[in-house]
Write a protein that holds these residues in place. Structure first.
Motif, PDB file in Angstrom:
ATOM      1  N   THR A  50      -7.713   7.215   9.294  1.00 13.72           N
ATOM      2  CA  THR A  50      -6.638   6.230   9.189  1.00 13.72           C
ATOM      3  C   THR A  50      -6.456   5.519  10.521  1.00 13.72           C
ATOM      4  O   THR A  50      -6.405   6.149  11.580  1.00 13.72           O
ATOM      5  N   SER A  88      -3.492  11.663   5.278  1.00 13.00           N
ATOM      6  CA  SER A  88      -4.855  11.170   5.380  1.00 13.00           C
ATOM      7  C   SER A  88      -5.851  12.279   5.089  1.00 13.00           C
ATOM      8  O   SER A  88      -5.698  13.406   5.555  1.00 13.00           O
ATOM      9  N   GLN A 120       2.451   6.713   2.511  1.00  9.42           N
ATOM     10  CA  GLN A 120       1.132   6.180   2.202  1.00  9.42           C
ATOM     11  C   GLN A 120       0.131   7.321   2.231  1.00  9.42           C
ATOM     12  O   GLN A 120       0.200   8.195   3.099  1.00  9.42           O
ATOM     13  N   THR A 136      -9.454   7.572   1.701  1.00 11.16           N
ATOM     14  CA  THR A 136     -10.764   7.011   1.989  1.00 11.16           C
ATOM     15  C   THR A 136     -11.568   7.965   2.872  1.00 11.16           C
ATOM     16  O   THR A 136     -11.079   9.013   3.293  1.00 11.16           O
ATOM     17  N   ASP A 166      -3.878   8.012   2.400  1.00 13.98           N
ATOM     18  CA  ASP A 166      -5.192   7.433   2.654  1.00 13.98           C
ATOM     19  C   ASP A 166      -6.261   8.439   2.225  1.00 13.98           C
ATOM     20  O   ASP A 166      -6.511   9.427   2.902  1.00 13.98           O
ATOM     21  N   ASP A 188      -2.737   0.799   9.817  1.00 16.58           N
ATOM     22  CA  ASP A 188      -2.057   1.483   8.716  1.00 16.58           C
ATOM     23  C   ASP A 188      -0.718   2.059   9.167  1.00 16.58           C
ATOM     24  O   ASP A 188       0.271   1.995   8.439  1.00 16.58           O
ATOM     25  N   ARG A 221       0.820  -1.219   0.000  1.00 19.70           N
ATOM     26  CA  ARG A 221       0.000   0.000   0.000  1.00 19.70           C
ATOM     27  C   ARG A 221       0.851   1.264   0.000  1.00 19.70           C
ATOM     28  O   ARG A 221       0.419   2.318   0.458  1.00 19.70           O
ATOM     29  N   LEU A 271       2.756   9.491   6.606  1.00 21.70           N
ATOM     30  CA  LEU A 271       1.369   9.198   6.274  1.00 21.70           C
ATOM     31  C   LEU A 271       0.604  10.483   5.979  1.00 21.70           C
ATOM     32  O   LEU A 271       0.770  11.484   6.677  1.00 21.70           O
ATOM     33  N   TYR A 294      -7.109  10.836  11.641  1.00 19.52           N
ATOM     34  CA  TYR A 294      -6.551   9.629  12.244  1.00 19.52           C
ATOM     35  C   TYR A 294      -7.326   9.263  13.507  1.00 19.52           C
ATOM     36  O   TYR A 294      -7.840  10.134  14.212  1.00 19.52           O
TER      37      TYR A 294
END
Length: 241
Positions: A175, A198, A167, A171, A169, A179, A156, A196, A202
């Motif tokens: 997160t 997001s 990464q 979505t 995210d 992850d 990922r 990360l 989170y």
């Protein structure tokens, strides 16, 4: 620029929020009209329709779709700032404006080893835009050879740079702890650092674990302006790679 007080309903911290300003195609600066006194809403689930708001240009009357104003509280909550609705009469709203210049640029970090030019955000409309924004931001921080793997494998990993994997995210759910731990293991196995990004924030467990593992966490909003949300991220912004 309009400023309104915003209180986080999670930690009750008060913020002075300044709405981002966008250029209308006619050239006039345009901003979502903030609703004073209305409470901010914690974003726990994202839908693309809710993430956009109609804004009417006071100069030409044109109505466009722009990212709904958001604020990332240091406690980790992502807040949606209420705006006054635009009347439905008049100009029909076109599709989201392409190529918008976005909100005011992020100023260079005063403590960075080398002063940076202003970061130019990329308005996020799709998951691919979120990855592209993270890549732009990593280059702005000073990472070299930032690339997107041609195939997103089971690891990922969305971005690779010299000494870093990242990464993104995009979505609609915050997160999670898993992850953070998966990214840390992947970074450990390849002897690089991890970061990360997001779009929905989170979970508390993810933030706590990232702090312990020194994983920088950044929150994305639809204006394309990444914000550091933990100590390792603040340090990365201040010192660079």
């Amino acid at each position: 620029m309009e400023s309104v007080p915003v209180r986080c309903p999670v930690c009750h911290r008060d913020h002075a929020y300044v709405t981002p300003v966008y250029p209308c195609p006619c050239g006039a600066p345009t901003a979502p009209p903030l609703m004073r006194g209305a409470p901010a809403v914690v974003i726990t689930h994202r839908t693309w329709n809710d993430d956009w708001v109609s804004v009417r240009c006071h100069s030409c009357g044109r109505r466009d779709q722009w990212p709904h104003p958001e604020l990332c509280c240091p406690c980790g909550a992502v807040l949606r700032v209420p705006v006054r609705p635009v009347a439905t009469q008049g100009t029909t709203a076109p599709s989201p404006t392409g190529g918008a210049a976005g909100p005011p640029h992020i100023p260079p970090s005063p403590t960075a080893a080398h002063p940076r030019p202003s970061f130019r955000p990329l308005v996020i409309r799709t998951a691919r835009d979120a990855v592209n924004t993270a890549a732009l931001y990593l280059r702005w921080l000073g990472f070299r050879d930032v690339v997107q793997p041609e195939v997103r494998t089971g690891s990922r990993i969305d971005l690779r740079a010299e000494g870093l994997i990242a990464q993104v995210d995009a979505t609609t759910r915050p997160t999670a702890l898993r992850d953070v731990e998966c990214l840390w293991l992947n970074a450990l196995n390849t002897s690089v650092s991890g970061a990360l990004f997001s779009l929905a924030g989170y979970t508390d467990e993810a933030r706590s674990r990232a702090d312990g593992l020194a994983i920088p966490l950044f929150a994305l909003d639809l204006t394309g302006t990444p914000q550091p949300v933990n100590g390792p991220a603040d340090e990365l912004v201040s010192t660079g790679p």
